[in-house]
Design a protein around this motif. Sequence first.
Motif, PDB file in Angstrom:
ATOM      1  N   ILE A 453     110.844 -83.464  61.254  1.00 27.25           N
ATOM      2  CA  ILE A 453     111.056 -84.894  60.991  1.00 27.25           C
ATOM      3  C   ILE A 453     110.047 -85.486  60.015  1.00 27.25           C
ATOM      4  O   ILE A 453     110.246 -86.598  59.534  1.00 27.25           O
ATOM      5  N   GLY A 454     108.960 -84.795  59.717  1.00 29.53           N
ATOM      6  CA  GLY A 454     107.958 -85.356  58.806  1.00 29.53           C
ATOM      7  C   GLY A 454     106.838 -84.377  58.535  1.00 29.53           C
ATOM      8  O   GLY A 454     106.998 -83.163  58.684  1.00 29.53           O
ATOM      9  N   ARG A 455     105.683 -84.906  58.157  1.00 34.36           N
ATOM     10  CA  ARG A 455     104.525 -84.075  57.843  1.00 34.36           C
ATOM     11  C   ARG A 455     103.548 -84.138  59.013  1.00 34.36           C
ATOM     12  O   ARG A 455     103.075 -85.200  59.384  1.00 34.36           O
ATOM     13  N   PRO A 456     103.235 -82.997  59.611  1.00 33.87           N
ATOM     14  CA  PRO A 456     102.349 -83.001  60.781  1.00 33.87           C
ATOM     15  C   PRO A 456     100.940 -83.473  60.445  1.00 33.87           C
ATOM     16  O   PRO A 456     100.428 -83.231  59.346  1.00 33.87           O
ATOM     17  N   ASN A 457     100.330 -84.124  61.406  1.00 33.59           N
ATOM     18  CA  ASN A 457      98.910 -84.435  61.312  1.00 33.59           C
ATOM     19  C   ASN A 457      98.133 -83.133  61.121  1.00 33.59           C
ATOM     20  O   ASN A 457      98.466 -82.105  61.722  1.00 33.59           O
ATOM     21  N   GLY A 519     102.184 -90.421  58.049  1.00 39.29           N
ATOM     22  CA  GLY A 519     103.129 -91.188  57.251  1.00 39.29           C
ATOM     23  C   GLY A 519     104.453 -91.360  57.965  1.00 39.29           C
ATOM     24  O   GLY A 519     104.538 -91.350  59.188  1.00 39.29           O
ATOM     25  N   THR A 520     105.513 -91.505  57.187  1.00 35.93           N
ATOM     26  CA  THR A 520     106.826 -91.782  57.746  1.00 35.93           C
ATOM     27  C   THR A 520     107.471 -90.528  58.322  1.00 35.93           C
ATOM     28  O   THR A 520     107.090 -89.411  58.008  1.00 35.93           O
ATOM     29  N   SER A 521     108.457 -90.755  59.168  1.00 35.38           N
ATOM     30  CA  SER A 521     109.216 -89.646  59.749  1.00 35.38           C
ATOM     31  C   SER A 521     110.670 -90.056  59.843  1.00 35.38           C
ATOM     32  O   SER A 521     110.999 -91.245  59.837  1.00 35.38           O
ATOM     33  N   ASP A 522     111.542 -89.080  59.926  1.00 35.50           N
ATOM     34  CA  ASP A 522     112.983 -89.322  60.013  1.00 35.50           C
ATOM     35  C   ASP A 522     113.543 -88.484  61.142  1.00 35.50           C
ATOM     36  O   ASP A 522     113.796 -87.287  60.993  1.00 35.50           O
ATOM     37  N   THR A 523     113.735 -89.107  62.302  1.00 25.76           N
ATOM     38  CA  THR A 523     114.218 -88.373  63.476  1.00 25.76           C
ATOM     39  C   THR A 523     115.676 -87.966  63.343  1.00 25.76           C
ATOM     40  O   THR A 523     116.168 -87.181  64.154  1.00 25.76           O
ATOM     41  N   GLY A 524     116.355 -88.464  62.326  1.00 24.85           N
ATOM     42  CA  GLY A 524     117.741 -88.058  62.105  1.00 24.85           C
ATOM     43  C   GLY A 524     117.875 -86.644  61.585  1.00 24.85           C
ATOM     44  O   GLY A 524     118.985 -86.102  61.514  1.00 24.85           O
TER      45      GLY A 524
END
Length: 663
Positions: A453-457, A519-524
């Motif tokens: 869904i995004g970029r991991p910490n 940052g942002t994430s997209d759970t879709g």
Amino acid sequence: MTGRALRKRTSGTGARFLALRSDKRSGTFDVSACPGSGKTTLVVAKLAIMARKWPHRTSGICVLSHTNVAREEIQSRLGHTPVGHRLLGFPHFIDTIHTFANRFLALPYLQSNGYPSPLIDDDVAKAFRWNHLKGKERSGLEYYLQKNDLGIDAVTFASTDLSPVVFHRGKIKPFPSGPNSDSYKKAHRIIKTSAEAGRFRYEEMFVWAEHLLQTYPDISATLSHRFPLVLMDEMQDTSLRQAALLHSIFNRGAAVSGIQRVGDPNQEIFETGQDQNTADPFPDKVEDRTMTIASSRRFGKPIADLANPHAVIPIGDGGLRGNGPGKAPDQVDHGQNLIIIFPDNDCSKVLEAFGAHLLQTFDDDTLAFGDCFAIGGVHRPTTENIPPGHNKYPRSVEHYWADYSAENAKMDRHPKTLSGYLHQAQEIVRSGHEIGPAVNGFAAGMQRLVRNIGRPNAELESRRKHKAIRTVLEGTPDLLTQYDEFARSYITKISPITADLWAEQKGLLLTIAASLCEGTSDTGLCADFMAWEEPPILPQLQNDGVEKPDNTCVITADDRHVSIRLGSIHQAKGQTHFATLLLSTFQNHHSSEKIVDWLCGDKSSGAGEGPQNLSRLKGTYVALTRPTHLVGVAVRHSAIVENEHAILGKLQAQGWHVTNLCV
């Protein structure tokens, strides 16, 4: 472990290997060692001795393996010795070839050329690329690829310009349409977008590593000085690409680093194997740079004699020798190593015959020395209907036992969904193991969710995955509490999880995952990964109430029973069994039809054989060298029907006991 203990543990055959500790053996050298010769023990002993005398503070020993399993075994054994523990940190490096290429080559190149910190995961990269296309664009490319017997999984790149190619049947091939076609442009776009986002597949990282070496060839000299001694384990499984990359860094002819390689070319059964590596073959063709260990402590002479003809590359001057096993050595010269002839249209009695034979040959105390297995070259199901009487029957292991599950046979399962990770964590706890591996296993699933869904910490890159998640969540105490409560309830306490409960918990897990992103994430983007997956069938109970492991068939005769575990040859590699039955399966041809000449003693080695039969012989050799006490082979009747009387006589003359289910 003290030096004296090491010497004691590696006496005999191992003493020859320990000659490598002398100055003469600190340079380039190959060890070709047969099954059961204790390769890993010898590697660890060698490393521990080197660690005691290592004089350098900023340059170290580099230990590379083909798989994480091999790497973890070496690290684990070294970590249990005070001397060996020194090798687990700087300046030394022990890991896989992929990790080495990433750490020292690919990642520095990407970071210095403006690419974001990459996420290297096949599933994440493929999902990212596929989800970039929507509607008709996606269905159009999917239809085009399917027409060419391909899928989105096949689309990749092999050069730094990111031009799309396909990886099909073990080889890189050109994209099936030209650069001006819509399909090519779509494939190029999803690869380019994926690269700009830092989503890469594991194999794609070699593109950057190779380009860096070509652009800055002096890096090879730097790495050679950084690692004056390089030890490569399971060398036979190293791919051509990996071997070429390592050769370009650690040139075995330049003598800057000492390169010591360990493996067994006769056990190369993976597609990655480097049997065609003519530029830098293993083992070395120079006689004084190669040691062959032909003596096995796993099995005795009868099994060694039966397995030896299947060695594609002849072993030493006298062939494979059996000097084992350590337990019940008086029970190996029984003359009961088994050939089971079964009807072409009915293999249902094969396991029963194998089990009955074991019960007749050994008492219960002897059978308790180890596990009994039945393994085949093909074990995954197919959508094709192959009933008894079909020309491909029996195709795979499942035809011998209807309850066989290829998924349950995996030694290291890689779930396709987060609920699958939870089921696996519960299995670990339920089976009586420690909580730590279960919690970290689920945390690995959470890490994959975050990557979807995004970029991991950056904290999540720690190997201690559960602790890393808790560290990041300390900034959101409420989510940390809810994450801990979820783990406590569903993993520690093994509370049952159902489809309805999963639907209720998904929102929380997605919220936690989003908070673990930078940052942002997209759970879709994670619908498939968050889908509910039914839990695996729990192990069955035997009559005495003891759990029966997955894929285990129990054969009973005269109030006695023996358990036979089923699996594939690939999964059995590296294992030691009490007894092993090789099942005849179908891949292009029925395997037993193609090896019967070797079983009879009419042929030996792989001289003059094509690639398919070389692969078949190597698989047979691996299977026949697993057991300590008894080996068997299931042979389709079609393999002997043309000259049945003569072939049966030859099999018996070789030392096989024949059980014919066709009479």
